[in-house]
Design a protein around this motif. Sequence first.
Motif, short mmCIF file in Angstrom:
data_model
loop_
_atom_site.label_atom_id
_atom_site.label_comp_id
_atom_site.label_asym_id
_atom_site.label_seq_id
_atom_site.Cartn_x
_atom_site.Cartn_y
_atom_site.Cartn_z
N ARG A 1 0.69 -1.20 -0.11
CA ARG A 1 -0.02 0.10 0.03
C ARG A 1 0.87 1.17 -0.17
NH1 ARG A 1 -4.36 1.21 4.56
NH2 ARG A 1 -4.62 3.45 4.28
N PRO A 2 0.39 2.23 -0.93
CA PRO A 2 1.56 3.63 -0.83
C PRO A 2 1.30 4.08 0.62
CG PRO A 2 -0.54 3.78 -2.14
CD PRO A 2 -0.64 2.31 -1.80
N ARG A 3 2.58 4.82 0.47
CA ARG A 3 2.50 5.59 1.95
C ARG A 3 1.67 6.77 1.92
NH1 ARG A 3 8.58 6.97 2.58
NH2 ARG A 3 7.84 8.15 4.30
N LEU A 4 0.89 6.92 2.90
CA LEU A 4 0.31 8.25 2.93
C LEU A 4 0.82 9.43 3.64
CD1 LEU A 4 -3.44 6.77 3.27
CD2 LEU A 4 -2.36 7.29 1.40
N VAL A 5 1.37 10.14 3.11
CA VAL A 5 2.30 11.48 3.87
C VAL A 5 1.43 12.64 3.64
CG1 VAL A 5 4.43 12.34 3.97
CG2 VAL A 5 4.27 10.31 3.26
N PHE A 6 1.22 13.31 4.69
CA PHE A 6 0.52 14.60 4.62
C PHE A 6 1.54 15.74 5.16
CE2 PHE A 6 -2.66 11.22 5.29
CZ PHE A 6 -3.58 11.76 4.48
N ARG A 7 1.35 16.88 4.26
CA ARG A 7 1.88 17.95 4.85
C ARG A 7 1.19 18.73 6.06
NH1 ARG A 7 1.84 21.21 -0.65
NH2 ARG A 7 0.07 20.04 -0.53
N THR A 8 1.97 19.59 6.66
CA THR A 8 1.39 20.29 7.77
C THR A 8 1.97 21.63 8.12
OG1 THR A 8 0.53 19.83 10.27
CG2 THR A 8 2.58 18.76 9.49
N SER B 1 4.83 28.47 10.64
CA SER B 1 6.04 27.40 10.89
C SER B 1 6.55 26.91 9.58
CB SER B 1 5.56 26.26 11.81
OG SER B 1 4.68 25.47 10.91
N PRO B 2 7.51 26.29 9.46
CA PRO B 2 8.09 25.45 8.52
C PRO B 2 7.05 24.49 8.32
CG PRO B 2 9.98 25.77 10.00
CD PRO B 2 8.72 26.10 10.47
N THR B 3 7.22 23.67 6.92
CA THR B 3 6.24 22.65 6.45
C THR B 3 6.72 21.35 7.15
OG1 THR B 3 5.49 23.84 4.82
CG2 THR B 3 5.21 21.27 4.86
N GLY B 4 6.12 20.42 7.73
CA GLY B 4 6.55 19.32 8.25
C GLY B 4 5.78 18.23 7.36
N LYS B 5 6.04 17.09 7.55
CA LYS B 5 5.47 15.90 7.06
C LYS B 5 4.97 14.83 7.92
CE LYS B 5 7.29 16.46 2.30
NZ LYS B 5 7.87 15.91 1.07
N ILE C 1 1.84 15.51 14.59
CA ILE C 1 2.04 16.79 14.48
C ILE C 1 2.92 17.28 15.58
CG2 ILE C 1 0.99 19.03 14.17
CD1 ILE C 1 -1.45 17.85 12.88
N ALA C 2 2.50 17.08 16.73
CA ALA C 2 3.37 17.64 18.07
C ALA C 2 4.77 16.93 17.93
CB ALA C 2 2.61 17.20 19.09
N GLU C 3 5.02 15.96 17.49
CA GLU C 3 6.38 15.24 17.33
C GLU C 3 7.36 16.22 16.14
OE1 GLU C 3 8.53 11.03 16.05
OE2 GLU C 3 6.34 11.33 16.37
N ALA C 4 6.53 16.55 15.03
CA ALA C 4 7.15 17.36 13.90
C ALA C 4 7.64 18.58 14.25
CB ALA C 4 6.11 17.05 12.85
N PHE C 5 6.92 19.33 15.30
CA PHE C 5 7.18 20.60 15.56
C PHE C 5 7.83 20.82 17.00
CE2 PHE C 5 3.80 20.90 12.39
CZ PHE C 5 4.74 21.86 11.27
N GLY C 6 8.04 19.72 17.79
CA GLY C 6 8.37 19.67 18.94
C GLY C 6 7.78 20.26 20.20
N ILE C 7 6.27 20.00 20.18
CA ILE C 7 5.48 20.53 20.99
C ILE C 7 4.56 19.31 21.64
CG2 ILE C 7 5.08 22.85 20.02
CD1 ILE C 7 2.66 21.73 18.84
N ALA C 8 4.03 19.92 22.82
CA ALA C 8 3.24 18.70 23.23
C ALA C 8 1.90 18.36 22.55
CB ALA C 8 2.74 19.21 24.96
N PHE D 1 -3.92 19.85 2.93
CA PHE D 1 -2.63 20.27 3.60
C PHE D 1 -3.23 20.56 5.14
CE2 PHE D 1 0.40 22.99 5.15
CZ PHE D 1 1.68 22.93 4.46
N ILE D 2 -2.63 20.29 6.42
CA ILE D 2 -3.20 20.18 7.54
C ILE D 2 -2.68 21.46 8.40
CG2 ILE D 2 -3.58 18.96 9.65
CD1 ILE D 2 -3.30 16.54 8.12
N PHE D 3 -3.49 22.22 8.93
CA PHE D 3 -2.89 23.59 9.81
C PHE D 3 -3.22 23.23 11.25
CE2 PHE D 3 -2.94 25.24 5.54
CZ PHE D 3 -1.83 25.96 5.47
#
Length: 304
Positions: A26-33, A39-43, A57-64, A93-95
């Motif tokens: 199954r293809p990987r489902l990667v979302f931009r956020t 902020s910069p864009t994370g995946k 999302i929290a892990e991508a931006f270093g927040i709780a 795109f997830i904000f």
Amino acid sequence: MEGAAAREARGAEAPRASPPAAPRARPRLVFRTQLAHGSPTGKIEGFTNVRELYAKIAEAFGIAPTEILFCTLNSHKVDMQKLLGGQIGLEDFIFAHVRGETKEVEVTKTEDALGLTITDNGAGYAFIKRIKEGSIINRIEAVCVGDSIEAINDHSIVGCRHYEVAKMLRELPKSQPFTLRLVQPKRAFDMIGQRSRSSKCPVEAKVTSGRETLRLRSGGAATVEEAPSEFEEEASQKVDDLLESYMGIRDPELASTMVETSKKTVSVQEFARCLDSVLGEFAFPDEFVVEVWAAISEAREACG
């Protein structure tokens, strides 16, 4: 010595079956956020429900994860028509909107209804989705759409579902002041002063891209599904409107679940029994269930 018959039988053995083909990966489902205030864009990838999405999302931006109040799709603004529900288009795109300032307001309930519509983020925070024009809350400038309700009279409601919060507010006595502790989303400079409210109920915007969406579920794994049909969209909108008028909440995912449940039933009595087994914690009144069944049936007829 081996006899001719044995050699012949051995030679006639069926060829060994080939091993079964490996299932297609199954293809990987990667979302931009991004964080909505900038902020910069994370995946992110590998989530199956809203809580796991917030954790990624929290892990991508270093927040709780508890810093995230709610998410919108394809818009960084506090736009309740773009609110993330139970489905994400594969190109969306997830904000993420995070905690901003905390504020307290005193409210005196002079009417039965405060004029609030409540929803929640699926991860413990209830927040204001709509403010009715001319209502008690509409006259309090400090209260805005998107504000998370953290406490009522210093009683924390973190972890409560939207319908529980709406019930608490309905049951507050009239003519007696009470205090709301609110947390507003952190805002970018172009969002300062924004205060959305509406007395009407616009059709929720379609936020899916293409024909496939990722369906998030509170229990079980997320699934890639076809985008909702015309009937499903129409029926879910009608049910969501009824949720607002009866219970003071809006929840497109709950509405969608009720429409799905209706597909398995042939009568309002059977529908009511199924709702009790699937969504019993809501304790829907009988008259509400009858109206929901009628609204879904109307949508089915209208869409052929």
